[in-house]
Design a protein around this motif. Sequence first.
Motif, PDB file in Angstrom:
ATOM      1  N   HIS A  17       3.436   4.093  13.403  1.00 19.63           N
ATOM      2  CA  HIS A  17       3.652   2.668  13.117  1.00 19.63           C
ATOM      3  C   HIS A  17       2.934   2.229  11.838  1.00 19.63           C
ATOM      4  CE1 HIS A  17       5.709   2.198  16.946  1.00 19.63           C
ATOM      5  NE2 HIS A  17       4.806   3.042  17.413  1.00 19.63           N
ATOM      6  N   ALA A  18       1.800   2.852  11.525  1.00 19.23           N
ATOM      7  CA  ALA A  18       1.127   2.555  10.251  1.00 19.23           C
ATOM      8  C   ALA A  18       1.891   3.161   9.086  1.00 19.23           C
ATOM      9  CB  ALA A  18      -0.310   3.077  10.282  1.00 19.23           C
ATOM     10  N   GLY A  19       2.314   4.404   9.247  1.00 14.06           N
ATOM     11  CA  GLY A  19       2.978   5.105   8.150  1.00 14.06           C
ATOM     12  C   GLY A  19       4.293   4.480   7.733  1.00 14.06           C
ATOM     13  N   VAL A  20       5.118   4.046   8.723  1.00 12.42           N
ATOM     14  CA  VAL A  20       6.413   3.471   8.344  1.00 12.42           C
ATOM     15  C   VAL A  20       6.234   2.147   7.606  1.00 12.42           C
ATOM     16  CG1 VAL A  20       7.685   4.637  10.172  1.00 12.42           C
ATOM     17  CG2 VAL A  20       6.733   2.381  10.619  1.00 12.42           C
ATOM     18  N   GLU A  21       5.261   1.324   8.027  1.00 14.38           N
ATOM     19  CA  GLU A  21       5.036   0.062   7.307  1.00 14.38           C
ATOM     20  C   GLU A  21       4.465   0.320   5.918  1.00 14.38           C
ATOM     21  OE1 GLU A  21       6.161  -2.704   8.181  1.00 14.38           O
ATOM     22  OE2 GLU A  21       6.385  -2.662  10.360  1.00 14.38           O
ATOM     23  N   ALA A  22       3.613   1.335   5.802  1.00 14.64           N
ATOM     24  CA  ALA A  22       3.021   1.647   4.494  1.00 14.64           C
ATOM     25  C   ALA A  22       4.085   2.083   3.503  1.00 14.64           C
ATOM     26  CB  ALA A  22       1.949   2.727   4.647  1.00 14.64           C
ATOM     27  N   CYS A  23       4.960   3.009   3.910  1.00 15.00           N
ATOM     28  CA  CYS A  23       5.953   3.514   2.947  1.00 15.00           C
ATOM     29  C   CYS A  23       7.028   2.471   2.650  1.00 15.00           C
ATOM     30  CB  CYS A  23       6.558   4.821   3.438  1.00 15.00           C
ATOM     31  SG  CYS A  23       7.614   4.705   4.881  1.00 15.00           S
ATOM     32  N   LEU A  24       7.387   1.644   3.646  1.00 19.98           N
ATOM     33  CA  LEU A  24       8.360   0.584   3.372  1.00 19.98           C
ATOM     34  C   LEU A  24       7.780  -0.462   2.426  1.00 19.98           C
ATOM     35  CD1 LEU A  24       9.977   0.045   6.892  1.00 19.98           C
ATOM     36  CD2 LEU A  24      11.122   0.885   4.832  1.00 19.98           C
ATOM     37  N   ALA A  25       6.525  -0.852   2.643  1.00 20.02           N
ATOM     38  CA  ALA A  25       5.900  -1.860   1.775  1.00 20.02           C
ATOM     39  C   ALA A  25       5.849  -1.371   0.336  1.00 20.02           C
ATOM     40  CB  ALA A  25       4.499  -2.192   2.280  1.00 20.02           C
ATOM     41  N   ALA A  26       5.418  -0.131   0.143  1.00 16.47           N
ATOM     42  CA  ALA A  26       5.283   0.402  -1.216  1.00 16.47           C
ATOM     43  C   ALA A  26       6.648   0.531  -1.894  1.00 16.47           C
ATOM     44  CB  ALA A  26       4.581   1.755  -1.163  1.00 16.47           C
ATOM     45  N   SER A  27       7.615   1.111  -1.192  1.00 16.24           N
ATOM     46  CA  SER A  27       8.931   1.314  -1.810  1.00 16.24           C
ATOM     47  C   SER A  27       9.633  -0.002  -2.091  1.00 16.24           C
ATOM     48  CB  SER A  27       9.794   2.202  -0.919  1.00 16.24           C
ATOM     49  OG  SER A  27       9.941   1.654   0.372  1.00 16.24           O
ATOM     50  N   ARG A  28       9.448  -0.992  -1.216  1.00 12.70           N
ATOM     51  CA  ARG A  28      10.075  -2.296  -1.449  1.00 12.70           C
ATOM     52  C   ARG A  28       9.445  -3.022  -2.625  1.00 12.70           C
ATOM     53  NH1 ARG A  28      10.690  -3.918   5.020  1.00 12.70           N
ATOM     54  NH2 ARG A  28      12.645  -2.776   5.330  1.00 12.70           N
ATOM     55  N   MET A  29       8.234  -2.623  -3.020  1.00 12.57           N
ATOM     56  CA  MET A  29       7.610  -3.195  -4.210  1.00 12.57           C
ATOM     57  C   MET A  29       8.092  -2.502  -5.478  1.00 12.57           C
ATOM     58  SD  MET A  29       3.727  -3.789  -2.782  1.00 12.57           S
ATOM     59  CE  MET A  29       3.103  -4.496  -4.311  1.00 12.57           C
ATOM     60  N   GLY A  30       8.957  -1.488  -5.320  1.00 13.27           N
ATOM     61  CA  GLY A  30       9.584  -0.865  -6.473  1.00 13.27           C
ATOM     62  C   GLY A  30       8.914   0.381  -6.990  1.00 13.27           C
ATOM     63  N   VAL A  31       7.921   0.920  -6.256  1.00 11.84           N
ATOM     64  CA  VAL A  31       7.246   2.126  -6.735  1.00 11.84           C
ATOM     65  C   VAL A  31       7.823   3.349  -6.021  1.00 11.84           C
ATOM     66  CG1 VAL A  31       5.139   0.834  -7.222  1.00 11.84           C
ATOM     67  CG2 VAL A  31       5.353   2.056  -5.040  1.00 11.84           C
ATOM     68  N   SER A  32       7.769   4.500  -6.673  1.00 12.77           N
ATOM     69  CA  SER A  32       8.292   5.734  -6.084  1.00 12.77           C
ATOM     70  C   SER A  32       7.374   6.171  -4.949  1.00 12.77           C
ATOM     71  CB  SER A  32       8.399   6.836  -7.139  1.00 12.77           C
ATOM     72  OG  SER A  32       7.125   7.144  -7.676  1.00 12.77           O
ATOM     73  N   THR A  33       7.955   6.385  -3.772  1.00 10.29           N
ATOM     74  CA  THR A  33       7.167   6.615  -2.558  1.00 10.29           C
ATOM     75  C   THR A  33       7.695   7.829  -1.810  1.00 10.29           C
ATOM     76  OG1 THR A  33       6.845   4.222  -2.377  1.00 10.29           O
ATOM     77  CG2 THR A  33       6.313   5.530  -0.437  1.00 10.29           C
ATOM     78  N   LEU A  34       6.761   8.619  -1.273  1.00  9.42           N
ATOM     79  CA  LEU A  34       7.098   9.781  -0.457  1.00  9.42           C
ATOM     80  C   LEU A  34       6.443   9.625   0.912  1.00  9.42           C
ATOM     81  CD1 LEU A  34       8.091  12.778  -0.038  1.00  9.42           C
ATOM     82  CD2 LEU A  34       5.834  13.472  -0.917  1.00  9.42           C
ATOM     83  N   LEU A  35       7.221   9.859   1.962  1.00  5.72           N
ATOM     84  CA  LEU A  35       6.682   9.890   3.318  1.00  5.72           C
ATOM     85  C   LEU A  35       6.729  11.325   3.825  1.00  5.72           C
ATOM     86  CD1 LEU A  35       5.692   8.497   5.949  1.00  5.72           C
ATOM     87  CD2 LEU A  35       8.101   8.308   6.608  1.00  5.72           C
ATOM     88  N   LEU A  36       5.558  11.872   4.168  1.00  3.55           N
ATOM     89  CA  LEU A  36       5.469  13.216   4.735  1.00  3.55           C
ATOM     90  C   LEU A  36       5.160  13.106   6.225  1.00  3.55           C
ATOM     91  CD1 LEU A  36       3.341  14.981   1.976  1.00  3.55           C
ATOM     92  CD2 LEU A  36       5.782  15.294   2.417  1.00  3.55           C
ATOM     93  N   THR A  37       5.920  13.811   7.049  1.00  4.50           N
ATOM     94  CA  THR A  37       5.689  13.795   8.486  1.00  4.50           C
ATOM     95  C   THR A  37       5.963  15.174   9.059  1.00  4.50           C
ATOM     96  OG1 THR A  37       6.407  12.866  10.604  1.00  4.50           O
ATOM     97  CG2 THR A  37       8.049  12.925   8.854  1.00  4.50           C
ATOM     98  N   GLY A  38       5.201  15.546  10.057  1.00  2.96           N
ATOM     99  CA  GLY A  38       5.387  16.851  10.681  1.00  2.96           C
ATOM    100  C   GLY A  38       6.677  16.965  11.455  1.00  2.96           C
ATOM    101  N   ASN A  39       7.260  15.816  11.843  1.00  2.00           N
ATOM    102  CA  ASN A  39       8.497  15.845  12.618  1.00  2.00           C
ATOM    103  C   ASN A  39       9.286  14.567  12.350  1.00  2.00           C
ATOM    104  OD1 ASN A  39      10.564  16.091  14.457  1.00  2.00           O
ATOM    105  ND2 ASN A  39       9.243  16.493  16.220  1.00  2.00           N
ATOM    106  N   ILE A  40      10.364  14.689  11.622  1.00  2.00           N
ATOM    107  CA  ILE A  40      11.196  13.534  11.284  1.00  2.00           C
ATOM    108  C   ILE A  40      11.778  12.880  12.543  1.00  2.00           C
ATOM    109  CG2 ILE A  40      13.424  12.909  10.259  1.00  2.00           C
ATOM    110  CD1 ILE A  40      12.777  14.642   7.905  1.00  2.00           C
ATOM    111  N   ASP A  41      11.976  13.662  13.594  1.00  3.30           N
ATOM    112  CA  ASP A  41      12.606  13.134  14.810  1.00  3.30           C
ATOM    113  C   ASP A  41      11.668  12.268  15.652  1.00  3.30           C
ATOM    114  OD1 ASP A  41      15.076  14.324  14.308  1.00  3.30           O
ATOM    115  OD2 ASP A  41      14.439  16.221  15.177  1.00  3.30           O
ATOM    116  N   THR A  42      10.403  12.190  15.270  1.00  2.50           N
ATOM    117  CA  THR A  42       9.468  11.318  16.015  1.00  2.50           C
ATOM    118  C   THR A  42       8.938  10.180  15.146  1.00  2.50           C
ATOM    119  OG1 THR A  42       7.619  12.828  15.535  1.00  2.50           O
ATOM    120  CG2 THR A  42       8.769  13.128  17.622  1.00  2.50           C
TER     121      THR A  42
END
Length: 623
Positions: A17-42
């Motif tokens: 829940h922290a990671g999804v808000e962090a990457c959405l906030a950054a990308s919506r501000m127009g900066v290039s953002t990468l989300l790394l997760t051990g399992n995309i399905d979770t």
Amino acid sequence: MIYNPKPFDVIVCGAGHAGVEACLAASRMGVSTLLLTGNIDTIAQMSCNPAIGGQAKGQMVREIDALGGEMAINTDVTGIQFRLLNESKGPAVQSPRAQCDKKAYQFRLKHTLELQPNLQVFQATVTGLIYKDGKVVGCRTSLDIDFLGQTVVITTGTFLRGLMHVGQNKNEGGRLGDFSAKTLSGSLLEAGIELLRLKTGTPPRILGRSINFSGLQEQKGDAEPTLFAFHDTRDQGDLFHVEQTGERRAGWKPGSEQVSCWMTHTTPESERIVRDNLHKSAMYSGEIAGVGPRYCPSIEDKFVRFADKPRHLLFLEPEGRNTNEYYINGLSTSLPFDVQLDLVHSIPGLEQAMLLRPAYAVEYDFAPPTQMFPSLESRKVENLFLAGQINGTSGYEEAAAQGLVAGVNAALKARGEPPLIIQRHEAYIGVLIDDLVTKGTTEPYRMFTSRAEHRLLFNHGSAELRLFEHAKIHKLLSESRLRKISGKLSQITHWEQYLENNKTTGGSWADAIRRDKAAAALPAAFLTESKEVRAEVLYRVTYRGYLERERRQIEKLKDVEKIKIPSSLDYLAIPGLRRESALKLNQLRPENLGQAGRISGVNPADISILMVLIAAGRREKKP
């Protein structure tokens, strides 16, 4: 190999829940953002209770929405039951709460990330950080692929050296069925970041068709549900917008087709089973060293700490519309599985219950949060941000709030701009972060209304008004929504002044409302306003005296907050300052006198000494 010679502006490690808000906030501000997760399905999985909101947490979710976050709207369109808590009390402490379809919640957020411009999602376990000259410059992964980034946000939840306990049985992992991040802790320790251990737990899940609902108390949702997102300031079509690709995200009309929860309770037999087997509990046998949550105790803790209570309430909550799985809220435990079976079967309605998943406790590393600046950037490593349970908090809402702030500030740092700092008097999010970075925590931190000294200002309906300037300055909302919020604020201000300044029988309209709000006749034009405008105006008018008192107190405190403390100040060399205070001040390095005064162990006499010293320094600088 290095994946990207040109660094991403922001890398987020972890997709809870922290990671999804962090990457959405950054990308919506127009900066290039990468989300790394051990399992995309979770991504955004609800590891524990399939619910959002509650006391103070519901207000915080509305604040997340006011700052452009996704949790509120995602809850509304995947919610299966909505209830307003404390409805009989004052509006300041009324809190929305919703049961969600946990898979729909998860799938919609995963889809949202996949459709987000400026955001790339990649499945790989982060094994370590890459440092250069005291700064973080990227991440290493289990695939031997390195990713470079100007800033990195760590949102690892319970996965840092996660260890799960069911009685004496132990399995590595941050969540049942998932892995443990075993090497990232070493990378953080290498950089000088202190790590300690915490513990949390979750109840068993049972099969709904094995529950005997006859005799159980039904809890229905509210006939008029209180939603989390501010739908009145959104454009029509935002809710179920169909992308240009023709894709439509999961969800349904908010508040429709609500389901019921059910209430049951423990019995004397339940207590006997727990007490007879305490020595087998991972918590009570010494197997777990981490400190557990005070405000969400295990069933073992409940029977030991509250021995005078004849029984403890339990809530049977459906996990979704398309599953027969139920969550037993209130029955968190780390007892062995055979004992769990006996315990569940001792509960009314669950005599024949079939367990789908056992309860377990999970122990994990966290970084004491006093090692962060109020921006959530590490004091030890530049460009490294931490958010969520790694900072010692518990709960989806606390994690999401931190994730959003960390994501915004990582983006701002990458652009070389000043950080977003939310003050204690502005929002529960401000209280949360200030408590963490100034007071720290030795147990999982949970937000309550009582933690906020200015909570009268934090009624859930005012969140986007309180945080409007932050959203506007940092462009966290669309121009259309900012205009609508501005218009809404203008209407509220107009009617507040109108009701205070215009007469009716026996005084002003406002006087009549304060005498008896239910009986007060209101201007016909006012009654044509939206329910959101009417509710906020009536709140401000009804509690005007109390709200003005809060604002006067805030103005007084602002003077102390404005007094900056020199970053180079050596507290141990200050004559008259108590050594205990000097040590804590040297460790935490507060930015101003207000923050210094909130540090545990620093008393008013210490603040007076600092005030005199700073004033003397100013006089010496004058020509």
